[in-house]
Design a protein around this motif. Sequence first.
Motif, PDB file in Angstrom:
ATOM      1  N   THR A   8       0.785  -1.184  -0.089  1.00 18.35           N
ATOM      2  CA  THR A   8       0.128  -0.166   0.035  1.00 18.35           C
ATOM      3  C   THR A   8       0.914   1.106  -0.116  1.00 18.35           C
ATOM      4  O   THR A   8       0.619   2.203  -0.896  1.00 18.35           O
ATOM      5  N   GLU A   9       1.916   1.237   0.878  1.00 21.38           N
ATOM      6  CA  GLU A   9       2.833   2.394   0.781  1.00 21.38           C
ATOM      7  C   GLU A   9       3.515   2.581  -0.650  1.00 21.38           C
ATOM      8  O   GLU A   9       3.589   3.762  -1.143  1.00 21.38           O
ATOM      9  N   LYS A  10       3.814   1.381  -1.169  1.00 24.12           N
ATOM     10  CA  LYS A  10       4.515   1.559  -2.365  1.00 24.12           C
ATOM     11  C   LYS A  10       3.783   2.083  -3.492  1.00 24.12           C
ATOM     12  O   LYS A  10       4.102   2.934  -4.209  1.00 24.12           O
ATOM     13  N   VAL A  11       2.463   1.741  -3.614  1.00 29.08           N
ATOM     14  CA  VAL A  11       1.599   2.144  -4.653  1.00 29.08           C
ATOM     15  C   VAL A  11       0.920   3.236  -4.451  1.00 29.08           C
ATOM     16  O   VAL A  11       0.916   4.149  -5.289  1.00 29.08           O
ATOM     17  N   LEU A  12       0.441   3.711  -3.015  1.00 30.80           N
ATOM     18  CA  LEU A  12      -0.469   4.983  -3.114  1.00 30.80           C
ATOM     19  C   LEU A  12       0.612   5.740  -2.816  1.00 30.80           C
ATOM     20  O   LEU A  12       0.186   7.056  -2.907  1.00 30.80           O
ATOM     21  N   VAL A  13       1.793   5.971  -1.935  1.00 31.16           N
ATOM     22  CA  VAL A  13       2.636   6.889  -1.438  1.00 31.16           C
ATOM     23  C   VAL A  13       3.858   7.194  -2.433  1.00 31.16           C
ATOM     24  O   VAL A  13       4.073   8.168  -3.012  1.00 31.16           O
ATOM     25  N   GLU A  14       4.459   5.793  -2.733  1.00 32.68           N
ATOM     26  CA  GLU A  14       5.589   6.129  -3.599  1.00 32.68           C
ATOM     27  C   GLU A  14       5.214   6.112  -5.008  1.00 32.68           C
ATOM     28  O   GLU A  14       6.101   6.390  -5.846  1.00 32.68           O
ATOM     29  N   LYS A  15       3.925   5.782  -5.499  1.00 37.57           N
ATOM     30  CA  LYS A  15       3.447   5.790  -6.686  1.00 37.57           C
ATOM     31  C   LYS A  15       4.156   4.871  -7.663  1.00 37.57           C
ATOM     32  O   LYS A  15       4.512   4.994  -8.832  1.00 37.57           O
ATOM     33  N   VAL A  16       4.437   3.717  -7.055  1.00 38.89           N
ATOM     34  CA  VAL A  16       5.193   2.820  -8.030  1.00 38.89           C
ATOM     35  C   VAL A  16       4.251   2.099  -8.966  1.00 38.89           C
ATOM     36  O   VAL A  16       3.144   1.807  -8.558  1.00 38.89           O
ATOM     37  N   PRO A  17       4.487   1.919 -10.094  1.00 40.21           N
ATOM     38  CA  PRO A  17       3.572   1.371 -11.141  1.00 40.21           C
ATOM     39  C   PRO A  17       3.305   0.016 -10.678  1.00 40.21           C
ATOM     40  O   PRO A  17       4.070  -0.758 -10.355  1.00 40.21           O
ATOM     41  N   LEU A  18       1.964  -0.424 -10.642  1.00 38.32           N
ATOM     42  CA  LEU A  18       1.605  -1.802 -10.269  1.00 38.32           C
ATOM     43  C   LEU A  18       0.549  -2.317 -11.140  1.00 38.32           C
ATOM     44  O   LEU A  18      -0.297  -1.500 -11.834  1.00 38.32           O
ATOM     45  N   LEU A  19       0.673  -3.691 -11.673  1.00 36.30           N
ATOM     46  CA  LEU A  19      -0.056  -4.190 -12.500  1.00 36.30           C
ATOM     47  C   LEU A  19      -0.677  -5.470 -11.873  1.00 36.30           C
ATOM     48  O   LEU A  19      -0.145  -6.292 -11.534  1.00 36.30           O
ATOM     49  N   GLY A  20      -2.099  -5.594 -11.747  1.00 43.86           N
ATOM     50  CA  GLY A  20      -2.807  -6.458 -11.177  1.00 43.86           C
ATOM     51  C   GLY A  20      -3.046  -7.492 -12.295  1.00 43.86           C
ATOM     52  O   GLY A  20      -3.598  -6.861 -13.390  1.00 43.86           O
ATOM     53  N   ILE A  21      -3.160  -8.744 -12.327  1.00 46.86           N
ATOM     54  CA  ILE A  21      -3.464  -9.838 -13.241  1.00 46.86           C
ATOM     55  C   ILE A  21      -4.263 -10.641 -12.850  1.00 46.86           C
ATOM     56  O   ILE A  21      -4.697 -11.456 -11.617  1.00 46.86           O
ATOM     57  N   CYS A  22      -5.671 -10.731 -13.712  1.00 46.06           N
ATOM     58  CA  CYS A  22      -6.641 -11.794 -13.207  1.00 46.06           C
ATOM     59  C   CYS A  22      -7.404 -11.290 -11.786  1.00 46.06           C
ATOM     60  O   CYS A  22      -7.905 -10.061 -11.670  1.00 46.06           O
ATOM     61  N   VAL A  23      -7.311 -12.154 -10.883  1.00 42.80           N
ATOM     62  CA  VAL A  23      -7.760 -11.997  -9.438  1.00 42.80           C
ATOM     63  C   VAL A  23      -7.170 -10.718  -9.016  1.00 42.80           C
ATOM     64  O   VAL A  23      -7.630 -10.199  -8.048  1.00 42.80           O
ATOM     65  N   GLY A  24      -5.650 -10.683  -9.321  1.00 36.68           N
ATOM     66  CA  GLY A  24      -4.859  -9.566  -9.028  1.00 36.68           C
ATOM     67  C   GLY A  24      -5.468  -8.289  -9.339  1.00 36.68           C
ATOM     68  O   GLY A  24      -5.382  -7.226  -8.581  1.00 36.68           O
ATOM     69  N   ALA A  25      -6.287  -8.014 -10.406  1.00 37.47           N
ATOM     70  CA  ALA A  25      -6.703  -6.988 -10.728  1.00 37.47           C
ATOM     71  C   ALA A  25      -8.050  -6.640  -9.974  1.00 37.47           C
ATOM     72  O   ALA A  25      -8.500  -5.666  -9.778  1.00 37.47           O
ATOM     73  N   GLN A  26      -8.758  -7.821  -9.575  1.00 32.28           N
ATOM     74  CA  GLN A  26      -9.930  -7.722  -8.967  1.00 32.28           C
ATOM     75  C   GLN A  26      -9.826  -7.312  -7.474  1.00 32.28           C
ATOM     76  O   GLN A  26     -10.431  -6.532  -6.996  1.00 32.28           O
ATOM     77  N   MET A  27      -8.569  -7.782  -7.073  1.00 28.90           N
ATOM     78  CA  MET A  27      -8.363  -7.416  -5.641  1.00 28.90           C
ATOM     79  C   MET A  27      -7.915  -5.816  -5.477  1.00 28.90           C
ATOM     80  O   MET A  27      -8.151  -5.432  -4.496  1.00 28.90           O
ATOM     81  N   LEU A  28      -7.735  -5.023  -6.574  1.00 27.35           N
ATOM     82  CA  LEU A  28      -7.473  -3.837  -6.619  1.00 27.35           C
ATOM     83  C   LEU A  28      -8.798  -2.895  -6.055  1.00 27.35           C
ATOM     84  O   LEU A  28      -8.732  -1.902  -5.368  1.00 27.35           O
ATOM     85  N   GLY A  29      -9.864  -3.609  -6.129  1.00 28.95           N
ATOM     86  CA  GLY A  29     -11.173  -2.910  -5.907  1.00 28.95           C
ATOM     87  C   GLY A  29     -11.635  -3.013  -4.440  1.00 28.95           C
ATOM     88  O   GLY A  29     -10.844  -3.500  -3.441  1.00 28.95           O
ATOM     89  N   HIS A  30     -12.927  -2.804  -4.196  1.00 31.09           N
ATOM     90  CA  HIS A  30     -13.448  -2.852  -2.895  1.00 31.09           C
ATOM     91  C   HIS A  30     -13.934  -4.237  -2.169  1.00 31.09           C
ATOM     92  O   HIS A  30     -13.834  -4.541  -1.035  1.00 31.09           O
ATOM     93  N   GLY A  31     -14.155  -5.179  -3.177  1.00 31.72           N
ATOM     94  CA  GLY A  31     -14.502  -6.505  -2.952  1.00 31.72           C
ATOM     95  C   GLY A  31     -15.302  -7.343  -4.024  1.00 31.72           C
ATOM     96  O   GLY A  31     -15.082  -6.613  -5.112  1.00 31.72           O
ATOM     97  N   SER A  32     -15.699  -8.416  -3.938  1.00 33.62           N
ATOM     98  CA  SER A  32     -16.137  -8.991  -5.033  1.00 33.62           C
ATOM     99  C   SER A  32     -17.482  -9.822  -4.480  1.00 33.62           C
ATOM    100  O   SER A  32     -17.577 -10.200  -3.480  1.00 33.62           O
ATOM    101  N   ASP A  33     -18.508 -10.041  -5.627  1.00 34.54           N
ATOM    102  CA  ASP A  33     -19.628 -10.708  -5.371  1.00 34.54           C
ATOM    103  C   ASP A  33     -19.095 -12.359  -4.661  1.00 34.54           C
ATOM    104  O   ASP A  33     -19.958 -12.964  -4.417  1.00 34.54           O
ATOM    105  N   GLU A  34     -18.166 -12.643  -5.401  1.00 37.43           N
ATOM    106  CA  GLU A  34     -17.587 -14.063  -5.068  1.00 37.43           C
ATOM    107  C   GLU A  34     -17.485 -14.318  -3.576  1.00 37.43           C
ATOM    108  O   GLU A  34     -17.409 -15.364  -3.227  1.00 37.43           O
ATOM    109  N   GLY A  35     -16.844 -13.261  -2.726  1.00 36.20           N
ATOM    110  CA  GLY A  35     -16.470 -13.570  -1.518  1.00 36.20           C
ATOM    111  C   GLY A  35     -16.911 -12.560  -0.384  1.00 36.20           C
ATOM    112  O   GLY A  35     -17.903 -11.625  -0.845  1.00 36.20           O
ATOM    113  N   ARG A  36     -16.349 -12.657   0.682  1.00 32.74           N
ATOM    114  CA  ARG A  36     -16.808 -11.967   1.738  1.00 32.74           C
ATOM    115  C   ARG A  36     -15.743 -11.006   2.217  1.00 32.74           C
ATOM    116  O   ARG A  36     -15.702 -10.030   2.738  1.00 32.74           O
ATOM    117  N   GLU A  37     -14.483 -11.371   1.699  1.00 35.61           N
ATOM    118  CA  GLU A  37     -13.080 -10.549   2.113  1.00 35.61           C
ATOM    119  C   GLU A  37     -13.338  -9.127   1.404  1.00 35.61           C
ATOM    120  O   GLU A  37     -13.768  -9.154   0.260  1.00 35.61           O
TER     121      GLU A  37
END
Lengths: 204, 248
Positions: free
Chosen positions: A66-95
């Motif tokens: 979180t520090e790297k991405v939001l503060v240092e602004k390091v480029p991050l690429l999420g792939i598949c569920v890694g992209a879904q994890m960038l959001g608030h949550g998923s219909d699929e689960g409770r986390e």
Amino acid sequence: MIAIVDYEIGNLAAIANMLHRLGAACEITADPEKIGRADKLILPGNGAFDACMQGLRATGLIPLLTEKVLVEKVPLLGICVGAQMLGHGSDEGREAGLGWMDIQVKRFPDLPGIRVPYMGWGDVRKTHPYHPLTQGISDDARFYFVHSYYLSPVDPEDVLLTAQHGIEFAAAVGRANIAGVQFHPEKSHRFGKQLLGQFAGGRP
Amino acid sequence: MTRARVIPCLLLRGHGLVKTRKFSNPVYVGDPVNAVRIFSEKEVDELVILDIDASREGREPNYELIAEIAGECFMPVAYGGGIKTLAQARRLIRCGIEKVVINSAAFDSTGVIRDIADVFGSQAVVGAMDARRTLFGGHRLFAKSGTVETGIKPEDHAEVLERAGAGEIFLNSIDSDGQMQGFDLPLIQKVARRVRVPVIACGGAGTPDHLRQALAEGEASAVAAGSLFVFHGKHRAVLINYPTGIFF
């Protein structure tokens, strides 16, 4: 160096394999020191949303990422569920997701003739005219998708590419230094190589 | 546009690739790593690699060879043969493959499918089955590369596999294998109508039209073939090929 975040989910060797072919330095790692030094990050993800979030949390890396991405602004690429994890949550689960982007993850609706999971090669449509990650994508590009849930960004400006599976959905999203792709570039031949090359070489 | 996947299915025997007819008479067709490199250059949609001796001989997958093969693949790869446990599946995925194919082990218990799906997701588990026509027009399944009769109907087993967590069904026809005379369409349709997950039809493809039939009449989601992609001409000369520019 690109750090591929290792929380023991999915086919990480394939991502590293393609980056190596591109001549990009990368490492599959969960070592906080190496991740701290990384100038780019890839967040993979495969399988169930909750299992991925729990797996990532178990590494203890979320505050550092979180520090790297939001503060240092390091480029991050999420792939598949890694992209879904960038959001608030998923219909699929409770986390809860990481909440770095304003995205909800929804299940494909039941439609006649549409099988879920969506598994196969799909064309994409560019919806963002100049984002560095996707601007070089050729008109004949196709990507390999495998998922039952799709990215639904709240702000349509965050959508870089769309694809079709019964409905039109976001195939790639991006805002500032954060991006995500629903498909697997590491398994999408030269089209994926081109995209990962953009990420490795460009400045998203 | 969504395209139906067209998948070369390669059979491993020892360190070589072979092609069978009706699951017998394996003919050597080449070196697996070299063949896979060519398929990768031809930008195939996906690959399925099956070790046809592993389960029958009660042997472990050849992890080293599989890792070498996976390193050449910039497309999804599924591996099957000799997988009985989650630990084996984990090791295979670490080797660089996306999907594990479970066939014989699921006749004893579908627990391994559930275990793998729970950890790696349903998309990582392919439930596979080999069917043979009965005298009365029905079909029954055979385990261990077609050598052990189970008495189970394919459509019933497909449902069991789907419920256990398989993300797709790989359906092979023993009668049509290597014949290049077309798919067993009633078999495919029967199974495809019973499950919601994608069904990959295999066995019998000799022309692109056969592939179209399996998708249109058989209602398969994807098609796989062996002979069509490794043989050329009526004398079955070995030539790795893959149709390009044909969208299904």
